[in-house]
Design an enzyme around this catalytic site. Structure first.
Site, short mmCIF file in Angstrom:
data_model
loop_
_atom_site.label_atom_id
_atom_site.label_comp_id
_atom_site.label_asym_id
_atom_site.label_seq_id
_atom_site.Cartn_x
_atom_site.Cartn_y
_atom_site.Cartn_z
N CYS A 8 -39.16 -146.57 17.21
CA CYS A 8 -38.93 -146.74 15.78
C CYS A 8 -39.60 -148.04 15.33
CB CYS A 8 -37.44 -146.80 15.48
SG CYS A 8 -36.51 -145.32 15.95
N ASP A 9 -39.69 -148.20 14.04
CA ASP A 9 -40.25 -149.43 13.48
C ASP A 9 -39.45 -149.83 12.26
OD1 ASP A 9 -42.98 -149.85 15.00
OD2 ASP A 9 -42.83 -147.71 14.56
#
Length: 419
Positions: A8-9
């Site tokens: 994820c970011d």
């Protein structure tokens, strides 16, 4: 050939990184490809003293008062990948692995901690202390995907409010935090806090010294001391995405808006937007938190995979918001495979109405690209119109109370276009 980075970011921009006097939060949730995320709103509530709360796997004591929250959450779990509360707090989490071993058995998921912190914290710092307190009491752990094959991890968090942001990185019950008050910052699936430590677990350094990870004399760098000796491939490959995300933020430093954050989340060359392999970007979120507390916070959700082929729909907390059931997944009660023991021995259809309609158009794009692109062109125009209305509201041109049902209206319109 190396697999694509699976992570994820999370991103944040605070003035002067933002164009306006707003804090901008964004997250892409990269999860197993077929996992459905729903967007669910839970109003503020009072709870009887001594009541218990059922999280994904374990029960914990409930607090007497919880804030209203809006969550983007994998439909099978109690917790959330990302979300916001009516106090102007936004949180997203990331998977990490450290030198601390993953505890066996079931505890609180990192996603449970996201939801608990939003329900109980009225600021980013207060939400952080909710997480660290719950880590101390209950620990973190348990199966992190809807499948029988083991997959567990520790967590990092990005916690944001109208004034500041906090990066919280954990290793079991231990933790370290860094305060961010200006500019841009992103996190991915790796430890990023080195020596710039604002707060930490009181036993952090003594444990590191006792384990022989730190000599007690040299400079203490959390990422170096607690980073795994043999990190999993996804953690190493995520460095590319962390670097790419940092470059995108820095490119727009001083001019970040909601539109810019959406463009970052849609960026495929950097790997921020994933659409191949077993993991993909299953949902996205962007929030605008004005420094001016007389203005409402705006939270945009896709509720569907791949933000480059989805539109962001704005949610505003309101006392009279219409429930948006078409982005809420079916419930299966005690027959849910996550509730039965042993867990995850079968699959159920968790798709909500918007997810199903979106799938049809994705399939159409494979067989009739021109038709699919035409539909998306119309919907992106709708998104631009919503962003214009939001901008007008934040500049005082139209009242915010007229936009309380905008999320409902956008979801309804999107489904009609897909059909």
């Amino acid at each position: 050939m190396a697999e694509a980075p699976m992570s994820c970011d999370c991103f944040v921009s605070l003035p002067p990184g933002s164009r306006d006097d707003h804090v901008i939060f964004g997250k892409n949730s990269d999860r197993p490809r077929d996992e459905v995320q729903e967007v669910a709103h839970f109003p503020a509530a009072s709870h009887p003293p001594g009541s218990m709360l059922e999280c994904t796997y374990i029960q914990i004591p409930q607090v007497e008062q919880t804030h209203a929250v809006v969550l983007s959450k994998p439909a099978w779990m109690w917790g959330a990948e990302m979300g916001a509360n009516d106090q102007g707090v936004c949180i997203g989490n990331e998977a990490v692995w450290t030198r601390e071993p993953i505890a066996p058995g079931e505890a609180l998921l990192g996603m449970d901690l996201v939801r608990l912190a939003l329900e109980r914290g009225d600021s980013a710092w207060a939400a952080l202390t909710v997480i660290t307190s719950l880590l101390e009491q209950h620990g973190q752990g348990g199966q992190c995907r809807e499948a029988p094959e083991p997959f567990s991890y520790h967590n990092t968090f990005l916690l944001v409010d109208r004034n500041e942001a906090w990066v919280l990185e954990t290793a079991g019950r231990l933790w370290v935090a860094q305060k961010v008050t200006e500019g841009v910052k992103n996190i991915s699936n790796q430890l990023t806090i080195s020596t710039e430590i604002t707060a930490e677990h009181p036993e952090l350094r003594s444990v590191a010294k006792a384990q022989g990870w730190w000599d007690g004399e040299g400079e203490f760098s959390f990422s170096k001391v607690f980073g795994p000796e043999n990190p999993p491939a996804r953690m190493e490959l995520a460095k590319l995405r962390y670097k790419g995300g940092t470059e995108l933020l820095q490119k727009h430093d001083g001019s970040v808006t909601a539109e810019v954050m959406m463009s970052i989340l849609r960026d495929k060359p950097s790997g921020i937007c994933m659409d191949s392999g077993g993991f993909c970007t299953t949902a996205s979120m962007v929030s605008v938190l004005p420094k001016d507390t007389s203005l409402p916070c705006i939270h945009f959700f896709t509720a569907t995979p791949d933000p480059s082929r989805s539109i962001f729909k704005p949610f505003i907390f309101s006392d009279c918001s219409t429930p948006v059931l078409r982005v809420v997944s079916p419930q299966f009660g005690p027959d849910d495979p996550v509730r039965k023991q042993p867990r995850f021995q079968s699959q159920v259809d968790r798709r909500h109405d918007l997810y199903k309609a979106h799938q049809v158009v994705l399939n159409t794009m494979e067989t009739n690209p021109d038709k699919g692109l035409a539909v998306y062109g119309i919907l992106r125009d709708l998104e631009s119109q919503c962003l214009s209305e939001i901008s007008a509201m934040l500049s005082g041109e139209i009242p915010g109370d007229e936009l309380g049902d905008l999320f409902f209206d956008c979801v309804d319109t999107e489904i009609k276009f897909y059909q």
